[in-house]
Enzyme design. Structure first.
Site, PDB file in Angstrom:
ATOM      1  CB  SER A  44      -1.207  -0.198   1.260  1.00 21.79           C
ATOM      2  OG  SER A  44      -1.887   0.915   0.988  1.00 21.79           O
ATOM      3  CB  VAL A  45      -0.183   4.732  -0.409  1.00 16.66           C
ATOM      4  CG1 VAL A  45       0.650   6.120  -0.277  1.00 16.66           C
ATOM      5  CG2 VAL A  45      -0.944   4.698  -1.733  1.00 16.66           C
ATOM      6  CB  THR A 123       4.822  -0.915  -8.811  1.00 16.68           C
ATOM      7  OG1 THR A 123       4.690  -1.854  -7.705  1.00 16.68           O
ATOM      8  CG2 THR A 123       5.555  -2.018  -9.708  1.00 16.68           C
ATOM      9  N   PRO A 124       4.160   1.872  -8.048  1.00 17.86           N
ATOM     10  CG  PRO A 124       3.424   3.489  -9.254  1.00 17.86           C
ATOM     11  CD  PRO A 124       3.826   2.248  -9.441  1.00 17.86           C
ATOM     12  N   GLY A 485     -25.028   8.688 -37.864  1.00 16.79           N
ATOM     13  CA  GLY A 485     -25.495   9.924 -37.693  1.00 16.79           C
ATOM     14  C   GLY A 485     -26.409  10.088 -36.571  1.00 16.79           C
ATOM     15  CG  LEU A 486     -25.659  13.626 -34.375  1.00 18.83           C
ATOM     16  CD1 LEU A 486     -25.485  15.203 -34.214  1.00 18.83           C
ATOM     17  CD2 LEU A 486     -25.298  13.151 -32.746  1.00 18.83           C
ATOM     18  N   GLY A 490     -31.811  12.403 -40.375  1.00 20.35           N
ATOM     19  CA  GLY A 490     -32.248  12.075 -41.650  1.00 20.35           C
ATOM     20  C   GLY A 490     -31.925  10.633 -42.011  1.00 20.35           C
ATOM     21  CE  LYS A 491     -29.255   7.513 -37.753  1.00 16.55           C
ATOM     22  NZ  LYS A 491     -29.841   8.837 -37.096  1.00 16.55           N
ATOM     23  CB  SER A 559     -23.815   2.775 -35.455  1.00 16.48           C
ATOM     24  OG  SER A 559     -23.994   3.540 -36.746  1.00 16.48           O
TER      25      SER A 559
END
Length: 646
Positions: A44-45, A123-124, A485-486, A490-491, A559
């Protein structure tokens, strides 16, 4: 001036220079033949890892004079507690390197004793950097788990111990540090050892060595301490010097060499280069190339220093085969009579190391040895609570979480279970990393348990009518027009017009609309990121089946993620996936808002709405880009049809 030596033979004489030269050669010979031990310090720290490593470096005399002078000056400046040197500063100097923009995941330090050479990974200890601990542990033979004598066994102590055991470290030292701050209490030491033993037993650590130390004062680090007369065990360095690590275990196993590259300097030579992961190989040995399964024999073992009669695990060589068979990067050359397995579905333990959670169903790059494949992870079977070892239900894995899940790959992967026989590990063919396809960041490390039985039970059924025949009957080339598209861009409107125009041209089409498939095929899915990924995966599989039938498939889905659109693209034949970006600014799409969805999202009634509280990643290089501010829907449809059918 000369000196004679009784053991040198009659009349032999040595000059002082010759004696010095002999001493140097003897020293170099001893040093060259020392065994190497890789170990990691973790905990641990503020458990004192940096101080301990600094003490080891100092006591082993691996610090240059200018470093020592700078260390003494720094120690005086920070006002060390009555001690001349603050050993932690030897390692903590890396913090300054980070401030200068140098990225260091794991700091490695090198030192040696009369008995052995060492590489220690520092390692930290902070939970945020648990991923760094996994990196260091992956190559270590031994773990030194530090515990602050005042605080005892903490969550991070348990997590690091579990991870060390998980990656195959079988030698563990419990270093109870800062004993000087608890008056070298034997009772406190015994309490911590008992607490740790109960936990260690629960995770499968059968034995460990407990040592009371003070990295700051030097107690029991390199010399036995008078402050702990009740402790009769070895010092830390004495234990490290004598711990037995089987460095030849890999050489005793069956031969395996992942092919890193095909060495073709001219038309007369074709060799396969790589690092031997296990076993021994000699010219004339029968080998099998996986996953194809083709067999041959070793013709030559070529190295920079010339041909060799044999090569063993740990050597980098180029092998030539007696037969001209297909073999390329990612394949594995193995002993013909004891080859590894190949499968495309597995159970594995996964250590998640990214800030963004695992998205089940998303395609990630999986790298195992020299193999790189696309892998998708199923929702975890369970997540491990490192404090209690309890198996918890989980739908995903967050940062530093450890879980078990099934995964599938887009093609067979040559592998061995990570946990081998008799406590051995198959790291090269059993351990893998997952990489985000968009950011190229390593997001997880994993260990394969076994191939799923269905990977062997389910096979492709050969059919006599090909996809080419299906397409020829329809007099067209199959394709997928993937509209993205959003919401409100118009998709659906443009996709519907495209299908009508293609129908008038006697083309065989099918339109998959985002809203429509959620009434049936995907009715069980919501709108979280994970559900969106699964939504697109299913649609992609359906679209692929439809192209096999020779159809032109038109899809209209938001998507939002590039990686999922790329996943569908990878399912299709080259050139069959046509990405159509219906590019409409968010303000314009929101102004249309015919369904009132943006208004609900703005008011908080609709969660995970793309463009508001869920991201949209626009295509970078779509095959077709439609600017709805410049084209009417009908004009856009004409442009798309013209691109598809010139």
């Amino acid at each position: 001036m000369t000196e004679t030596g009784a053991g040198a033979g009659a009349g032999a004489t040595y000059t002082p220079d010759a004696l010095i030269a002999d001493d140097i050669h003897a020293y170099l010979d001893r040093h060259q033949n020392k065994t190497l031990l890789r170990f990691i310090t973790c905990g641990s720290v503020d458990d004192g890892k940096s101080t301990l490593i600094g003490r080891l470096l100092y006591d082993s005399r691996t610090i240059f004079e200018d470093q020592l002078a700078a260390l003494e000056a720094d120690s005086r400046r920070v006002g060390t507690q009555g001690q001349e040197i603050d050993f932690a500063l030897l390692v903590d100097g890396l913090a300054a390197e980070r401030e200068q923009g140098i990225t260091i995941d794991v700091a490695y330090r090198f030192f040696s004793t009369e008995a052995r050479k060492y590489i220690v990974a520092d390692t930290p200890g902070h939970e945020q950097y648990t991923r760094n601990m996994v990196t260091g542990a992956s190559t270590a033979d031994l773990a030194v788990i530090l515990v602050d004598a005042r605080k005892g066994v903490l969550t991070q102590t348990r997590r690091h111990s579990y991870l060390a055991h998980l990656v195959g470290i079988r030698h563990v030292v419990l270093a109870v540090n800062k004993m000087d701050l608890v008056d070298y209490s034997e009772q406190r030491f015994a309490e911590i050892v008992a607490d740790y033993r109960a936990f260690a037993t629960s995770i499968g650590i059968k034995e460990f060595t407990a040592i009371p130390i003070s990295g700051f004062r030097g107690d029991n680090v390199t010399a036995a301490s008078a402050n702990t007369p009740w402790y009769a065990g070895p010092t830390l360095i004495a234990h490290l010097d004598r711990v037995e690590v089987d460095q030849h275990a890999d050489a005793a196993r069956a031969f395996r060499m992942p092919v890193q590259w095909v060495n073709r300097p001219n038309l007369d030579f074709r060799g396969f280069s790589g690092l031997i992961a296990a076993g021994t190989v000699r010219p004339g040995d029968a080998v099998r190339v996986l996953p194809s399964g083709r067999t041959s024999t070793i013709a030559r073992i070529v190295t920079q220093g010339g041909d060799q009669d044999q090569a063993v695990a740990g050597q980098s060589v180029t092998l030539t085969l007696a037969d001209e068979i297909d073999c390329s990067r990612g394949d594995v050359i193995a002993a013909a009579d004891a080859p590894p397995e190949a499968a495309d579905q597995f159970e594995a333990t996964i250590v998640w190391m990214a800030d963004d959670a695992l998205l089940p169903g998303r395609g990630y790059w999986l790298k195992l040895g020299t193999q790189t494949v696309t892998a998708s992870i199923q929702p975890p079977k369970y997540q491990v609570n490192v404090n209690t070892m309890e198996r918890l239900a989980a739908k995903t894995l967050e940062l530093n979480a450890i879980g078990v899940a099934n995964l599938s790959t887009d093609r067979p992967l040559v592998f061995e279970p990570y946990a081998g026989e008799n406590g051995t590990t198959n790291k090269t063919l059993g351990g893998f990393v997952l990489i985000d396809k968009f950011t190229n960041a390593t997001v997880a490390a994993g260990m394969i348990h076994f191939a799923l039985r269905r990977a062997q039970n389910v096979h492709w059924q050969a059919t006599d009518t090909s996809r080419e025949h299906h397409a020829s009957l329809k007099n067209q080339q199959p394709a997928v027009l993937w509209f993205t598209g959003l919401s409100g861009a118009g998709k659906s409107t443009i996709a519907n017009l495209v299908e009508k125009k293609l129908a008038r041209m006697n083309r065989h089409t099918f339109l998959l609309d985002g809203d429509n498939v959620r009434h049936g095929l995907n009715r069980d899915l919501g709108f979280t990121d994970a559900d969106r990924v699964e939504n697109i995966r299913r649609v992609g599989e359906v679209a692929k089946l439809m192209t096999d039938a020779g159809l032109i498939v038109i899809t209209a889905f938001i998507s939002p993620f590039r990686s999922e659109r790329d996943m569908v693209r990878a399912m299709m034949k080259p050139g069959e996936f046509i990405e159509v970006h219906i590019d409409t600014p968010l303000a314009d799409a929101e102004a249309r808002d015919v369904k009132g969805l943006y208004a609900k999202a703005r008011s908080g009634q609709l969660k995970n709405f793309t463009g508001i509280d869920s991201p949209y990643e626009p295509p970078e290089t779509p095959e077709i880009r439609i600017d709805t501010r410049a084209l009417t829907p009908d004009e856009a449809a004409d442009a798309i049809v013209a691109r598809l059918i010139p």
